[in-house]
Design a protein around this motif. Structure first.
Motif, PDB file in Angstrom:
ATOM      1  N   VAL A 194     -26.208   6.413  45.928  1.00 58.38           N
ATOM      2  CA  VAL A 194     -26.498   5.002  46.222  1.00 58.38           C
ATOM      3  C   VAL A 194     -27.153   4.888  47.598  1.00 58.38           C
ATOM      4  O   VAL A 194     -28.144   4.172  47.762  1.00 58.38           O
ATOM      5  CB  VAL A 194     -25.225   4.140  46.120  1.00 58.38           C
ATOM      6  N   ALA A 195     -26.644   5.613  48.573  1.00 61.53           N
ATOM      7  CA  ALA A 195     -27.220   5.571  49.921  1.00 61.53           C
ATOM      8  C   ALA A 195     -28.659   6.089  49.927  1.00 61.53           C
ATOM      9  O   ALA A 195     -29.522   5.544  50.610  1.00 61.53           O
ATOM     10  CB  ALA A 195     -26.361   6.389  50.884  1.00 61.53           C
ATOM     11  N   ALA A 196     -28.920   7.128  49.161  1.00 59.58           N
ATOM     12  CA  ALA A 196     -30.260   7.712  49.112  1.00 59.58           C
ATOM     13  C   ALA A 196     -31.262   6.763  48.465  1.00 59.58           C
ATOM     14  O   ALA A 196     -32.450   6.791  48.812  1.00 59.58           O
ATOM     15  CB  ALA A 196     -30.230   9.036  48.346  1.00 59.58           C
ATOM     16  N   SER A 197     -30.797   5.913  47.558  1.00 58.82           N
ATOM     17  CA  SER A 197     -31.694   5.025  46.816  1.00 58.82           C
ATOM     18  C   SER A 197     -31.638   3.571  47.273  1.00 58.82           C
ATOM     19  O   SER A 197     -32.519   2.798  46.944  1.00 58.82           O
ATOM     20  CB  SER A 197     -31.341   5.067  45.323  1.00 58.82           C
ATOM     21  N   GLY A 198     -30.585   3.203  47.972  1.00 58.81           N
ATOM     22  CA  GLY A 198     -30.394   1.797  48.323  1.00 58.81           C
ATOM     23  C   GLY A 198     -29.765   1.052  47.158  1.00 58.81           C
ATOM     24  O   GLY A 198     -28.694   0.490  47.266  1.00 58.81           O
ATOM     25  N   GLU A 199     -30.466   1.072  46.037  1.00 59.64           N
ATOM     26  CA  GLU A 199     -29.971   0.543  44.765  1.00 59.64           C
ATOM     27  C   GLU A 199     -30.320   1.586  43.724  1.00 59.64           C
ATOM     28  O   GLU A 199     -31.357   2.241  43.819  1.00 59.64           O
ATOM     29  CB  GLU A 199     -30.664  -0.765  44.398  1.00 59.64           C
ATOM     30  N   ILE A 200     -29.467   1.732  42.735  1.00 64.62           N
ATOM     31  CA  ILE A 200     -29.714   2.739  41.696  1.00 64.62           C
ATOM     32  C   ILE A 200     -29.239   2.190  40.356  1.00 64.62           C
ATOM     33  O   ILE A 200     -28.234   1.469  40.305  1.00 64.62           O
ATOM     34  CB  ILE A 200     -29.027   4.076  42.045  1.00 64.62           C
ATOM     35  N   SER A 201     -29.976   2.518  39.311  1.00 68.51           N
ATOM     36  CA  SER A 201     -29.517   2.104  37.983  1.00 68.51           C
ATOM     37  C   SER A 201     -28.348   2.999  37.579  1.00 68.51           C
ATOM     38  O   SER A 201     -28.241   4.140  38.030  1.00 68.51           O
ATOM     39  CB  SER A 201     -30.641   2.201  36.947  1.00 68.51           C
ATOM     40  N   PHE A 202     -27.505   2.463  36.730  1.00 70.85           N
ATOM     41  CA  PHE A 202     -26.369   3.251  36.256  1.00 70.85           C
ATOM     42  C   PHE A 202     -26.852   4.506  35.533  1.00 70.85           C
ATOM     43  O   PHE A 202     -26.287   5.586  35.701  1.00 70.85           O
ATOM     44  CB  PHE A 202     -25.475   2.398  35.346  1.00 70.85           C
ATOM     45  N   ILE A 203     -27.903   4.373  34.754  1.00 71.57           N
ATOM     46  CA  ILE A 203     -28.451   5.528  34.024  1.00 71.57           C
ATOM     47  C   ILE A 203     -28.898   6.615  35.003  1.00 71.57           C
ATOM     48  O   ILE A 203     -28.569   7.791  34.829  1.00 71.57           O
ATOM     49  CB  ILE A 203     -29.605   5.095  33.102  1.00 71.57           C
ATOM     50  N   ASP A 204     -29.624   6.223  36.044  1.00 70.34           N
ATOM     51  CA  ASP A 204     -30.065   7.202  37.044  1.00 70.34           C
ATOM     52  C   ASP A 204     -28.874   7.824  37.761  1.00 70.34           C
ATOM     53  O   ASP A 204     -28.863   9.017  38.051  1.00 70.34           O
ATOM     54  CB  ASP A 204     -31.023   6.575  38.051  1.00 70.34           C
TER      55      ASP A 204
END
Length: 95
Positions: free
Chosen positions: A38-48
């Motif tokens: 989550v930190a690496a993406s800021g926001e992330i889809s559950f699938i990802d």
């Protein structure tokens, strides 16, 4: 320490449902994998998240998707993560 004596943690659920108990060492490893993604993406889809987080786990002995889902729900219940929807997909971010 024998496996049966290992410390466990009671998982919480954001809807107040009864969560499972899992080994604390598993919880800690999965929690860090989720929060790192989550930190690496800021926001992330559950699938990802379910595709990427297992790559951060070494020598994990269990069904990673189940554990990631259960710990993600626990982190929502504890106020660390927030679930929202974008373009029909479940997204996750830190609160």
């Amino acid at each position: 320490m024998k496996k049966r004596d290992e410390e466990q943690i009671q998982l919480l659920h954001p809807e107040g449902k009864q969560g499972a108990k899992i080994l604390k060492r598993r919880y800690d490893a999965i929690r860090m994998a989720i929060l790192d993604e989550v930190a690496a993406s800021g926001e992330i889809s559950f699938i990802d998240l379910t595709e990427r987080a297992p790559k951060r786990l070494s020598h994990f002995d269990g069904k990673t998707t189940w554990y990631i889902t259960a710990v993600k729900l626990d982190l929502e219940a504890r106020g660390e993560l927030e679930r929202f929807e974008r373009d029909g997909r479940q997204q996750i971010r830190r609160i």
